[in-house]
Motif scaffolding. Structure first.
Motif, short mmCIF file in Angstrom:
data_model
loop_
_atom_site.label_atom_id
_atom_site.label_comp_id
_atom_site.label_asym_id
_atom_site.label_seq_id
_atom_site.Cartn_x
_atom_site.Cartn_y
_atom_site.Cartn_z
N CYS A 336 42.11 35.48 35.97
CA CYS A 336 42.18 35.60 37.44
C CYS A 336 40.81 35.94 38.00
O CYS A 336 40.39 35.39 39.03
CB CYS A 336 43.19 36.67 37.83
N PHE A 337 40.11 36.84 37.33
CA PHE A 337 38.76 37.21 37.78
C PHE A 337 37.84 35.99 37.79
O PHE A 337 37.12 35.74 38.76
CB PHE A 337 38.19 38.29 36.86
N ASN A 338 37.86 35.22 36.72
CA ASN A 338 36.97 34.07 36.61
C ASN A 338 37.33 32.96 37.60
O ASN A 338 36.46 32.22 38.05
CB ASN A 338 36.97 33.55 35.18
N ILE A 339 38.61 32.86 37.93
CA ILE A 339 39.04 31.89 38.95
C ILE A 339 38.58 32.33 40.34
O ILE A 339 38.28 31.52 41.20
CB ILE A 339 40.57 31.72 38.91
N GLY A 340 38.52 33.64 40.56
CA GLY A 340 38.22 34.19 41.89
C GLY A 340 39.45 34.75 42.56
O GLY A 340 39.45 35.00 43.77
N ASN A 341 40.51 34.97 41.80
CA ASN A 341 41.78 35.49 42.32
C ASN A 341 41.82 37.01 42.12
O ASN A 341 42.40 37.51 41.16
CB ASN A 341 42.95 34.81 41.60
N PHE A 342 41.19 37.73 43.04
CA PHE A 342 41.06 39.18 42.89
C PHE A 342 42.35 39.92 43.25
O PHE A 342 42.56 41.04 42.80
CB PHE A 342 39.91 39.69 43.77
#
Length: 513
Positions: A336-342
């Motif tokens: 999620c972090f790497n996708i940008g889904n904080f």
């Protein structure tokens, strides 16, 4: 399946074009403890994160002490946009919104004023006043119109109406508002039939947008009311998440799908309507009804995901299985972090930080925690979430320079965004003592909300898996008492307080002594 490039942030490997959280530079391993827990309880109105104290928070840095107010005779100080004052009367700001044959307001001014004006005047009344000024200034009530003048003015009027209906479609839900549009455009249509066709297209687009928005809240709100079992759900209706999806990256993609779908229904006006009741210089009646359903539904989704994570961890009877679930969610959070889904990232961390989960020491002893501590470090609330804000800026920069749709995704930690807007609203007055509108405040508000609107409009690049998203929305979750009972049943109470609570829960839930 390709993976999303990551974001530059402390405690992780970074190159100019790529970022991934890794364990090559782990933080020191320490005894696991609850560092923080975000929980937003939405009842009749929106609540703020319970465990974030005022001392942990700052108002946006660009807002310093208020400037001295203009005197009653002054309309403005230095402009902050072309022709936009830092403060002015409401009438002057409305006047600046109205297009003329040789004038059209800046796009940033239009968004800022339409967003903030609802604190002082209802949208339908604002539209009525804008239309009245257009008719009066362009003399559209005369039997014979100046066609040359109208042809200069007409496209600008239609452009303003297009921007308004596109950005704030819910302002046009009432038939009386639509009638104002039809009336003013009907007056300029004899000068050019293209105006009438353009108006028809505008109304068609508006109706489609309202219909699409109308499908969202009702269908999504229903999924926010799962059965909160107080004891373990019957096996016939419960399936563990790992049986539905065992790949962390796939689950991170599906969580991103859910997040973007829910974000799509949140209108920019909801951020304004969430915190303010009425204009003190107006009547005692609020300037708007409490229309924040989509915003509240999104906060409920965050809470549900927290409890779902905790439920999935507490459900298995064996600690080896529980440890496996924890490691799975750590990997999901990393993706999620790497996708940008904080937002999903924080919900997962919060779920793992809930007391019924964090007390499972024997389970955590079997978990490789280095990656988890790095993720916690990224979302640490210290310094007003300094590390997270750095990562968010990295995501925003990647989105602006994106070469693919996957690089455009930015889903902020939503309750912190709300908190920032809340403190901006609380820290600065809407009006100055002389009655002028504090437009400088609303420029900052529009900056924060406008960035969010850009992020939420990104199309999800991942294909939806209905079986996974259905599970995320409908899987049974434990209540807080149910979580504690499952936790105590998995690992026995360690002190007298826990023993007494366990005994009480067994009695009240299971009917055992």
């Amino acid at each position: 399946m390709g993976r999303s490039p990551g974001l530059g942030a402390p405690g992780a490997e970074y190159t100019q074009n790529s970022f991934r959280i890794t364990t090559s530079k782990p933080l020191p391993i320490k005894t696991y403890q609850v560092k923080f827990r975000i929980s937003l309880a939405v009842k009749s109105s929106l609540c703020m994160p319970r465990t974030l104290s005022t001392s942990d928070m700052v108002t946006p840095g660009s807002l310093g002490p208020p400037h001295p107010e203009p005197t009653d005779g002054e309309q403005a100080r230095q402009p902050l946009l072309d022709g936009a004052p830092s403060s002015a009367s409401l009438d002057a700001l409305i006047e600046q919104l109205v297009p003329k044959a040789d004038y059209y307001p800046e796009k940033a001014y239009i968004f800022t004023f339409l967003l903030s004006s609802r604190l002082f005047i209802e949208p339908r009344e604002l539209l009525a006043r804008v239309c009245h000024l257009c008719i009066e200034q362009q003399q559209l009530d005369k039997p014979v119109l100046d066609k040359a003048q109208v042809r200069k003015f007409g496209p600008k009027l239609l452009q303003l109406l297009a921007e308004w209906t596109e950005t704030f479609p819910r302002d046009f839900q009432e038939e009386s508002t639509i009638s104002h549009l039809k009336d003013v455009v009907g007056r300029i249509a004899p000068c050019d039939e293209a105006y009438r066709r353009r108006m028809h297209q505008l109304l068609q687009a508006l109706h489609q947008k309202l219909a699409a928005l109308g499908q969202g809240p009702e269908s999504l709100l229903g999924t926010d009311k799962p059965i909160s079992y107080r004891n373990k759900p019957p096996a016939s209706i419960h399936r563990e998440l790992l049986n539905i999806c065992s790949d962390p990256y796939t689950l991170a993609q599906q969580l991103t799908h859910v997040e973007l779908e829910r974000l799509r229904h949140i209108g920019p006006e909801e951020f304004v309507q969430a915190f303010v009741n009425k204009d003190p210089l107006a009547s005692t009646k609020p300037c708007f009804s409490d229309k924040t359903n989509n915003l509240e539904a999104y906060v409920k989704w965050f809470n549900r995901l927290c409890y779902l994570v905790a439920t999935e961890i507490c459900m298995p009877a064996k600690k080896k299985q529980r440890a496996q679930v924890i490691e799975f969610f750590i990997d999901v959070a990393r993706e999620c972090f790497n996708i940008g889904n904080f937002n999903s990232l924080m919900a997962i961390i919060s779920g793992m930080n809930m007391s019924p989960v964090s007390r499972l020491k024997k389970t955590w002893a079997k978990v490789k925690t280095a990656k988890f501590f790095i993720l916690e470090h990224q979302m640490d609330p210290t310094g007003n979430f300094c590390n997270y804000r750095t990562a968010l800026r990295g995501a925003a920069h990647r989105s602006l320079t994106a070469h693919s749709s996957r690089e455009k995704i930015v889903i902020p930690f939503f309750s912190l965004l709300i908190k920032d807007i809340y403190f901006l609203n609380e820290g600065c007055a809407n009006r100055l003592p002389n009655g002028h509108v504090n437009f400088e405040k609303f420029l900052e508000l529009a900056k924060q909300v406008g960035e969010f609107i850009t992020w939420k409009q990104v199309e999800c690049p991942f294909e939806q898996d209905p079986s996974i998203t259905h599970y995320l929305h409908t899987a049974p979750i434990f209540s807080e008492d149910g979580l504690y009972l499952a936790s105590y049943e998995s690992e026995s109470p360690e002190n007298q307080t826990e023993k007494e609570r366990w005994k009480s829960l067994r009695s009240s839930i299971l009917g055992k002594t």
